[in-house]
Design an enzyme around this catalytic site. Structure first.
Site, PDB file in Angstrom:
ATOM      1  N   ARG A 136       0.854  -1.190   0.000  1.00 42.12           N
ATOM      2  CA  ARG A 136       0.000   0.000   0.000  1.00 42.12           C
ATOM      3  C   ARG A 136       0.884   1.231   0.000  1.00 42.12           C
ATOM      4  O   ARG A 136       1.901   1.231   0.709  1.00 42.12           O
ATOM      5  CB  ARG A 136      -0.879   0.045   1.264  1.00 42.12           C
ATOM      6  CG  ARG A 136      -1.762  -1.167   1.429  1.00 42.12           C
ATOM      7  CD  ARG A 136      -2.954  -1.096   0.504  1.00 42.12           C
ATOM      8  NE  ARG A 136      -3.756  -2.307   0.594  1.00 42.12           N
ATOM      9  CZ  ARG A 136      -4.881  -2.480  -0.099  1.00 42.12           C
ATOM     10  NH1 ARG A 136      -5.317  -1.549  -0.919  1.00 42.12           N
ATOM     11  NH2 ARG A 136      -5.557  -3.598   0.010  1.00 42.12           N
ATOM     12  N   ASN A 157      11.604   1.174   3.104  1.00 39.15           N
ATOM     13  CA  ASN A 157      10.866   0.255   2.225  1.00 39.15           C
ATOM     14  C   ASN A 157      11.852  -0.542   1.381  1.00 39.15           C
ATOM     15  O   ASN A 157      12.948  -0.069   1.089  1.00 39.15           O
ATOM     16  CB  ASN A 157       9.968   1.075   1.290  1.00 39.15           C
ATOM     17  CG  ASN A 157       9.148   0.207   0.359  1.00 39.15           C
ATOM     18  OD1 ASN A 157       8.558  -0.798   0.797  1.00 39.15           O
ATOM     19  ND2 ASN A 157       9.090   0.540  -0.910  1.00 39.15           N
ATOM     20  N   HIS A 159      12.173  -2.353  -2.373  1.00 43.41           N
ATOM     21  CA  HIS A 159      11.522  -2.355  -3.682  1.00 43.41           C
ATOM     22  C   HIS A 159      12.239  -3.337  -4.616  1.00 43.41           C
ATOM     23  O   HIS A 159      13.467  -3.341  -4.682  1.00 43.41           O
ATOM     24  CB  HIS A 159      11.548  -0.946  -4.280  1.00 43.41           C
ATOM     25  CG  HIS A 159      10.846  -0.889  -5.591  1.00 43.41           C
ATOM     26  ND1 HIS A 159       9.464  -0.922  -5.693  1.00 43.41           N
ATOM     27  CD2 HIS A 159      11.320  -0.865  -6.854  1.00 43.41           C
ATOM     28  CE1 HIS A 159       9.132  -0.908  -6.966  1.00 43.41           C
ATOM     29  NE2 HIS A 159      10.235  -0.881  -7.691  1.00 43.41           N
TER      30      HIS A 159
END
Ligand code: GAR
Length: 239
Positions: A136, A157, A159
């Protein structure tokens, strides 16, 4: 051993990155302790991985929340401190061609879900929030309530591509379809855009001519499991 940092984790699925971080904490390869694992999706395997080692878990069911928002959002549903104008002026997630209504719906419905996430997260005193396959995007409403010290990023994060190439939801798929000969993964801080924040670390791997998408995912995940603990330790070293 240095003082341990407290981290929270958010996931959406299988949680193999979460497992790599759990293992790194357990083996004292990183100076970190996981206080919780939250998921936007009920029943995912990552939640079981956390529970198995006694980590607190919670679920904020985004799909259910968004479905219910589609029936109509009025002021009483929104967080009391939500200011659409402010979020619109900061956000870099929604394309400029989206209609005003679509953009407003997106930001409002996500803020409703994010308020519930925050209610869980702010019960804990964390130094870092780690997105480990959390599928999200996070809006400025959420980000500003975690990053409370100006200039200090607190949300990390991972990726599945070598950013700034292939941002979005299918990094390995995009790498495969483009015909890249090198793939990779990136750990970065979250800012107001999608996969645009400052890069902390990257790892690359070679793609053979006959590699399938599954081969790329397998090679990539193996690199992710090394990279994420390394980047968390890099953050801990700077605190
Ligand atoms: C990983 O490949 C991660 O890079 C990716 O989801 C997968 C999660 O796997 N994340 C994103 O695409 C974020 N936009 P896991 O649940 O086994 O860790």
């Amino acid at each position: 051993m240095a003082k341990k940092i407290n981290i929270g984790t958010l996931i959406s699925g299988g949680g193999t990155n979460l497992q790599a971080i759990i293992d790194a904490c357990r083996d004292n390869r990183i100076d970190a302790k996981i206080l919780f694992t939250g998921s936007d999706t009920p029943g995912v395997k990552g939640l079981e991985r956390a529970k198995k080692v006694g980590i607190d878990t919670f679920i904020v069911d985004y799909s259910k929340i968004i479905r219910s928002c589609k029936k109509g959002i009025n002021k009483k549903h929104l967080p009391k401190d939500f200011n659409l104008e402010e979020i619109l002026s900061k956000q870099q997630l929604v394309e400029t061609h989206a209609s005003k209504e679509q953009t407003a719906f997106f930001l409002k419905s996500r803020a409703i879900a994010e308020k519930i996430l925050l209610d869980h997260i702010l019960d804990y005193n964390i130094d870092l929030l780690v997105l480990a396959g959390f599928m999200r995007v996070l809006t400025p409403y959420f980000i500003d309530r975690i990053n409370t010290v100006p200039g200090k990023y607190k949300i990390m994060n991972i990726h599945p591509a070598l950013l700034p190439s292939f941002p979005g939801t299918d990094g390995y798929g995009d790498t495969f379809r483009y015909g890249c000969k090198i793939g990779g993964c990136t750990v970065h801080f979250i800012d107001y855009g999608e996969d645009t924040g400052p890069i902390i670390g990257q790892k690359a791997f070679e793609i053979a001519d006959d590699d399938t998408l599954d081969d790329i995912k397998r090679k990539g995940l193996k690199k992710e499991w090394e990279l994420y603990p390394h980047c968390i330790q890099k953050f801990a070293d700077c605190l």
